[in-house]
Design a protein around this motif. Structure first.
Motif, short mmCIF file in Angstrom:
data_model
loop_
_atom_site.label_atom_id
_atom_site.label_comp_id
_atom_site.label_asym_id
_atom_site.label_seq_id
_atom_site.Cartn_x
_atom_site.Cartn_y
_atom_site.Cartn_z
N MET A 139 7.07 -0.47 3.77
CA MET A 139 7.80 0.70 3.31
C MET A 139 6.87 1.66 2.57
O MET A 139 6.90 2.88 2.80
N SER A 140 6.03 1.11 1.73
CA SER A 140 5.07 1.92 0.99
C SER A 140 4.10 2.62 1.95
O SER A 140 3.83 3.82 1.83
N GLU A 141 3.59 1.85 2.90
CA GLU A 141 2.65 2.41 3.89
C GLU A 141 3.33 3.48 4.73
O GLU A 141 2.76 4.53 5.01
N LEU A 142 4.57 3.23 5.11
CA LEU A 142 5.33 4.19 5.91
C LEU A 142 5.57 5.49 5.15
O LEU A 142 5.44 6.58 5.71
N ASP A 143 5.90 5.39 3.86
CA ASP A 143 6.08 6.59 3.03
C ASP A 143 4.81 7.43 2.99
O ASP A 143 4.86 8.66 3.14
N LYS A 144 3.67 6.76 2.81
CA LYS A 144 2.39 7.49 2.75
C LYS A 144 2.09 8.19 4.07
O LYS A 144 1.70 9.35 4.10
#
Length: 159
Positions: free
Chosen positions: A91-96
């Motif tokens: 999720m964090s990687e996707l947001d970035k």
């Protein structure tokens, strides 16, 4: 002489029985140790190690029924926590990556309207979109896995 032979056979038979019983007890103790080590690994958020230890318990201690039952519950908990951690990371990687895509799309659209967009710029945007889609697919798969884990846990609680 026959009496000595009977005594000798009796002694060997008893030795075998003691050996078998002590081996069984040793495996049960091994199962308890593996189970405890798996619980410790989970408390240290080392889920891969916990899952590996539980697999070892299941393979090497087939007769340690109570420990195997406890291990099943522990396995589900470890797998659930491992999947939660994966989902959070994705999720964090996707947001970035989504932020990067939005920024690059804004610049690219402006450059296209001005007629100065380059092939490298458009290629980089396409590559970034592919990366985003790949991360999204991994995220979706992890979420599906989590739903299955929750379903299995609910089934076990219902038993």
């Amino acid at each position: 002489k026959e009496s000595k032979m009977k005594n000798f056979r009796y002694l060997i038979a008893m030795s075998v029985v003691v050996c078998v019983l002590s081996c069984a007890d040793g495996r049960e103790n091994k199962a308890k140790v593996l189970l405890q080590e798996a619980q410790t690994a989970i408390s240290k958020t080392d889920y891969d190690r916990a899952l590996s230890l539980i697999d070892s318990l299941r393979k090497t201690c087939p007769k340690a029924i109570e420990e195997r039952k406890s291990a099943l519950i522990l396995y589900q908990q470890a797998y659930e926590k491992k999947t939660e951690k994966l989902i959070q990371n994705l999720m964090s990687e996707l947001d970035k990556v989504n932020d990067e895509v939005r920024k690059m799309e804004t610049v690219s659209e402006r450059h296209k309207s001005e007629g100065v967009a380059t092939a490298n710029e458009l290629s980089a945007l396409t590559t970034l979109r592919l990366r985003r889609d790949s991360i999204q697919a991994k995220f979706d798969a992890a979420c599906a896995t989590m739903r299955l884990v929750h379903k299995k846990i609910a089934e076990e609680r219902g038993k």
